[in-house]
Design an enzyme around this catalytic site. Structure first.
Site, PDB file in Angstrom:
ATOM      1  N   HIS A 164      29.889  39.647  25.502  1.00  0.00           N
ATOM      2  CA  HIS A 164      30.554  38.458  26.037  1.00  0.00           C
ATOM      3  C   HIS A 164      31.712  38.037  25.109  1.00  0.00           C
ATOM      4  O   HIS A 164      31.688  36.963  24.508  1.00  0.00           O
ATOM      5  CB  HIS A 164      29.497  37.348  26.127  1.00  0.00           C
ATOM      6  CG  HIS A 164      29.871  36.161  26.960  1.00  0.00           C
ATOM      7  ND1 HIS A 164      30.927  35.337  26.686  1.00  0.00           N
ATOM      8  CD2 HIS A 164      29.302  35.651  28.080  1.00  0.00           C
ATOM      9  CE1 HIS A 164      31.000  34.368  27.580  1.00  0.00           C
ATOM     10  NE2 HIS A 164      30.028  34.536  28.440  1.00  0.00           N
ATOM     11  N   GLU A 267      34.725  40.270  29.301  1.00  0.00           N
ATOM     12  CA  GLU A 267      33.396  40.720  28.894  1.00  0.00           C
ATOM     13  C   GLU A 267      33.102  42.117  29.422  1.00  0.00           C
ATOM     14  O   GLU A 267      33.223  42.360  30.637  1.00  0.00           O
ATOM     15  CB  GLU A 267      32.358  39.717  29.396  1.00  0.00           C
ATOM     16  CG  GLU A 267      32.630  38.299  28.911  1.00  0.00           C
ATOM     17  CD  GLU A 267      31.939  37.253  29.749  1.00  0.00           C
ATOM     18  OE1 GLU A 267      32.558  36.202  30.028  1.00  0.00           O
ATOM     19  OE2 GLU A 267      30.789  37.496  30.161  1.00  0.00           O
TER      20      GLU A 267
HETATM   21  O1  TA6 Z   1      30.348  35.009  31.397  1.00  0.00           O
HETATM   22  C1  TA6 Z   1      30.695  33.845  32.111  1.00  0.00           C
HETATM   23  C2  TA6 Z   1      29.541  32.861  32.026  1.00  0.00           C
HETATM   24  O2  TA6 Z   1      28.412  33.356  32.696  1.00  0.00           O
HETATM   25  C3  TA6 Z   1      30.020  31.527  32.586  1.00  0.00           C
HETATM   26  O3  TA6 Z   1      29.454  31.258  33.851  1.00  0.00           O
HETATM   27  C4  TA6 Z   1      29.596  30.519  31.503  1.00  0.00           C
HETATM   28  O4  TA6 Z   1      28.284  30.078  31.739  1.00  0.00           O
HETATM   29  C5  TA6 Z   1      29.738  31.395  30.252  1.00  0.00           C
HETATM   30  O5  TA6 Z   1      29.175  32.636  30.640  1.00  0.00           O
HETATM   31  C6  TA6 Z   1      29.152  30.809  28.993  1.00  0.00           C
HETATM   32  O6  TA6 Z   1      27.758  30.846  29.049  1.00  0.00           O
HETATM   33  P1  TA6 Z   1      26.956  30.150  27.839  1.00  0.00           P
HETATM   34  O7  TA6 Z   1      25.517  30.267  28.203  1.00  0.00           O
HETATM   35  O8  TA6 Z   1      27.308  30.916  26.580  1.00  0.00           O
HETATM   36  O9  TA6 Z   1      27.477  28.739  27.781  1.00  0.00           O
END
Ligand code: TA6
Length: 295
Positions: A164, A267
């Protein structure tokens, strides 16, 4: 750990970490989640977004660098049925899985004139997950992450995952992402509707998309500064593009409400239809290389 010239144990907050400092670059890796939170080439600038609001507290996920989403990506119940069924016996389903707040063990390290490498392994505390994760991190003029997931159980397992990655930019409104032209994406902000990407990805509002059938190279271009960050992948045919924009930024933990202007997530994933199927003893490898184009 044998004394290496370029690899030193350290602490970030109360999280054990490794500092790599060689002739090519420096990097900082949290043992929690095998999470790289900094990568700075000797001849360049920091390639990962630096978050002044990040909290480094053992056992809690950290919003910085490259969090590891494993053994599922995103909300558990938004995953394909087979992925959900593979972990239905668990009793805890945190967003983005269990790896990013779990400690990895250092199982190997090497250094040479070309690079410094370290290998980390996660034995999930819930022994019945049935998978192990090994992350190999190589620091040279580029940063390379290699995540190997192995089915150590006697049953077939479906899982999803993502590196991520948070990247910096001067101005999100002047930032484009190349490499997804004509790709199909699922728009998480429009009832998970499938759409087609026309041309480069640009940003003018909250963006949360899972691109599938993606190729193995993309570029993040900060047109305001003229900087390009190059991503090369192997073992991934899905990518997630995310910027929280104004309203969501006000609701996010560890996040200044104006920070959306100078960050984006690209990501490297195995998500949605690109999830992974592992028979007993099968292994899957996901690899990401981050760098800047040669001058
Ligand atoms: O990768 C995108 C995502 O799934 C968004 O929907 C947002 O929730 C982001 O990840 C961040 O997630 P987190 O749990 O680290 O706040």
């Amino acid at each position: 750990m044998d004394v290496l010239r370029t690899l030193k144990p350290t602490l970030v907050g109360n999280i054990p970490a490794l500092l790599i400092d060689n002739t090519h670059a420096s990097a900082l890796i949290l043992l929690q989640g095998a999470q790289v939170i900094s990568f700075c080439p000797r001849q360049g600038q920091e390639l990962l977004w630096q978050n002044p609001q990040a909290c480094f507290q053992l056992g809690s996920s950290v919003r910085a660098g490259i969090p590891l989403c494993w053994p599922w990506f995103g909300q558990y119940d938004k995953n394909p049925e087979q992925v959900q069924a593979s972990f239905a016996h668990l009793n805890h389903y945190p967003a983005h899985g269990i790896a990013r707040d779990s400690l990895f063990q250092v199982i190997g390290w090497q250094e040479s004139a070309d690079e410094t490498q370290v290998q980390l392994r996660l034995h999930p505390r819930q022994a019945n997950i049935g998978l192990t994760a090994e992350m190999s991190i190589s620091v040279s003029t580029r940063l390379q992450l290699t995540l190997t997931t192995t089915n150590t159980s006697s049953r077939e397992i479906f899982c999803s995952q993502a590196l991520h990655s948070y990247f910096p930019t001067s101005n999100i409104r002047q930032t484009i992402v190349q490499g997804f032209d004509n790709s199909t994406y699922i728009d998480a902000l429009d009832n998970w509707t499938a759409k087609i990407q026309r041309g480069d990805i640009t940003f003018s509002g909250e963006t949360d998309r899972v691109y599938t059938g993606t190729r193995n190279q993309s570029n993040i271009i900060d047109t305001e500064s003229g900087r390009t960050i190059q991503l090369q992948t192997n073992g991934s045919h899905s990518s997630v593009i995310w910027n929280p924009w104004i309203e969501k930024s006000q609701r996010l933990s560890q996040f200044d409400e104006t920070a959306y202007q100078t960050m984006l997530c690209v990501e490297t994933a195995n998500a949605a239809d690109d999830h992974i199927y592992l028979k007993p003893d099968d292994a899957h490898t996901l690899q990401l290389t981050i760098g800047e184009p040669a001058p």
